[in-house]
Design an enzyme around this catalytic site. Sequence first.
Site, PDB file in Angstrom:
ATOM      1  N   TYR A 147     123.150  20.081  94.151  1.00  0.00           N
ATOM      2  CA  TYR A 147     121.767  19.773  94.538  1.00  0.00           C
ATOM      3  C   TYR A 147     121.755  18.988  95.853  1.00  0.00           C
ATOM      4  O   TYR A 147     121.008  19.303  96.781  1.00  0.00           O
ATOM      5  CB  TYR A 147     121.129  18.976  93.405  1.00  0.00           C
ATOM      6  CG  TYR A 147     119.715  18.531  93.605  1.00  0.00           C
ATOM      7  CD1 TYR A 147     118.671  19.443  93.722  1.00  0.00           C
ATOM      8  CD2 TYR A 147     119.394  17.165  93.626  1.00  0.00           C
ATOM      9  CE1 TYR A 147     117.350  19.013  93.855  1.00  0.00           C
ATOM     10  CE2 TYR A 147     118.083  16.735  93.754  1.00  0.00           C
ATOM     11  CZ  TYR A 147     117.071  17.660  93.871  1.00  0.00           C
ATOM     12  OH  TYR A 147     115.778  17.225  94.000  1.00  0.00           O
TER      13      TYR A 147
ATOM     14  N   GLY B 171     105.188  23.202  89.048  1.00  0.00           N
ATOM     15  CA  GLY B 171     106.152  22.142  88.749  1.00  0.00           C
ATOM     16  C   GLY B 171     105.482  20.775  88.738  1.00  0.00           C
ATOM     17  O   GLY B 171     104.263  20.639  88.882  1.00  0.00           O
TER      18      GLY B 171
ATOM     19  N   ILE C  48     106.859  31.336  90.410  1.00  0.00           N
ATOM     20  CA  ILE C  48     107.567  32.562  90.020  1.00  0.00           C
ATOM     21  C   ILE C  48     106.954  33.199  88.768  1.00  0.00           C
ATOM     22  O   ILE C  48     107.085  34.385  88.535  1.00  0.00           O
ATOM     23  CB  ILE C  48     109.078  32.297  89.841  1.00  0.00           C
ATOM     24  CG1 ILE C  48     109.849  33.618  89.735  1.00  0.00           C
ATOM     25  CG2 ILE C  48     109.358  31.375  88.660  1.00  0.00           C
ATOM     26  CD1 ILE C  48     111.299  33.516  90.087  1.00  0.00           C
TER      27      ILE C  48
HETATM   28  C1  AKB Z   1     116.522  14.748  90.157  1.00  0.00           C
HETATM   29  O1  AKB Z   1     116.784  13.852  89.352  1.00  0.00           O
HETATM   30  O2  AKB Z   1     117.223  15.755  90.310  1.00  0.00           O
HETATM   31  C2  AKB Z   1     115.303  14.569  91.036  1.00  0.00           C
HETATM   32  C3  AKB Z   1     115.641  13.930  92.336  1.00  0.00           C
HETATM   33  C4  AKB Z   1     115.926  12.489  92.415  1.00  0.00           C
HETATM   34  O3  AKB Z   1     115.688  14.592  93.328  1.00  0.00           O
HETATM   35  N1  AKB Z   1     114.305  13.830  90.348  1.00  0.00           N
END
Ligand code: AKB
Length: 318
Positions: A144, A11, A35
């Site tokens: 997230y 990544g 992966i």
């Molecule tokens: C995203 O935009 O998801 C990432 C972060 C700020 O964690 N770059």
Amino acid sequence: MKKVLITGALGQIGSELTERLRKDLGVKNVISTDIRTVEGSPVVENGQFEELDVTNYENFLDMAKRYEVDTIIHLAALLSATAEKRPAFAWNLNMTGLMNALEVAREIGPETKFFAPSSIAAYGPDAEPDNTPQDTVMHPTTMYGVTKVAGELLENYYHEKYGVDTRSVRFPGLISYKVEPGGGTTDYAVDIYYEALKNKSYTSFIDKGTYMDMMYMDDAIEGIVKLMNADASRLEHRNSFNITAMAFEPEQIAASIKRRIPDFEMKYDVDPVRQGIANSWPNSIDDSDARKEWDFNPHFDLDKMTDEMLERLSEKFE
Ligand code: AKB
């Protein structure tokens, strides 16, 4: 940090961290995993590389034991925009992956060093938006962000309960020229440089006036290494430290590019999903604790980063 296993090594962060740690620790002391393999990638070609699905605990443990590592740097995760589209998959990859990584760390030795990044996404709309404090209310409204807050708590738990030496930072948007990010909300600030050089124009999916924290990759890599080598007795926080280098909105990065490409044109076609995510994040965070507890000190501001990005990408396109 003597022998390190890195997950998600292909990544955006992993590829540059692999290169740095191979230099610092020696090629045989860095085991990079992802992966899938990518033919021709320097991560795969120039050192030790293994395929590893972080949701498979047995394989993860076996690999850490086989290589006798003392440090795990766990980077495999889905970013914000993709996570919003695939919440169940994101929860599984981000949380099962992290839980497995922590369990492996606990299993291979009580003082295993451990790093997994958090993000500015750990904050939500209830936090103060400007100069957001290190320790304040964290109610993220994205999947997230939910995995990042849960991850921070889990990493503190493994430190307090089992003595795993967990350390982490809340990364802002990271900008680099070697490997493009994928699926993030801050990705516009990388895409813009590619398009500026190719087409002298960029259509931003983030609206003008939307401030987010950002950082050039060199400062991010230096930050990880510095935190991992920091004297534990100085650390009052662990998971996770706010770090930032700059906060800007799309018009400001466009202006920075125009210094070098005067006929560069900025357009807007706002993506409601990614704009919604950005609106829920801070405008700028306060990283004074990282500066105080382990001397975090970034070197790139917006114009210096723009000069470097445009120069390096031009060389890449030649
Ligand atoms: C995203 O935009 O998801 C990432 C972060 C700020 O964690 N770059």
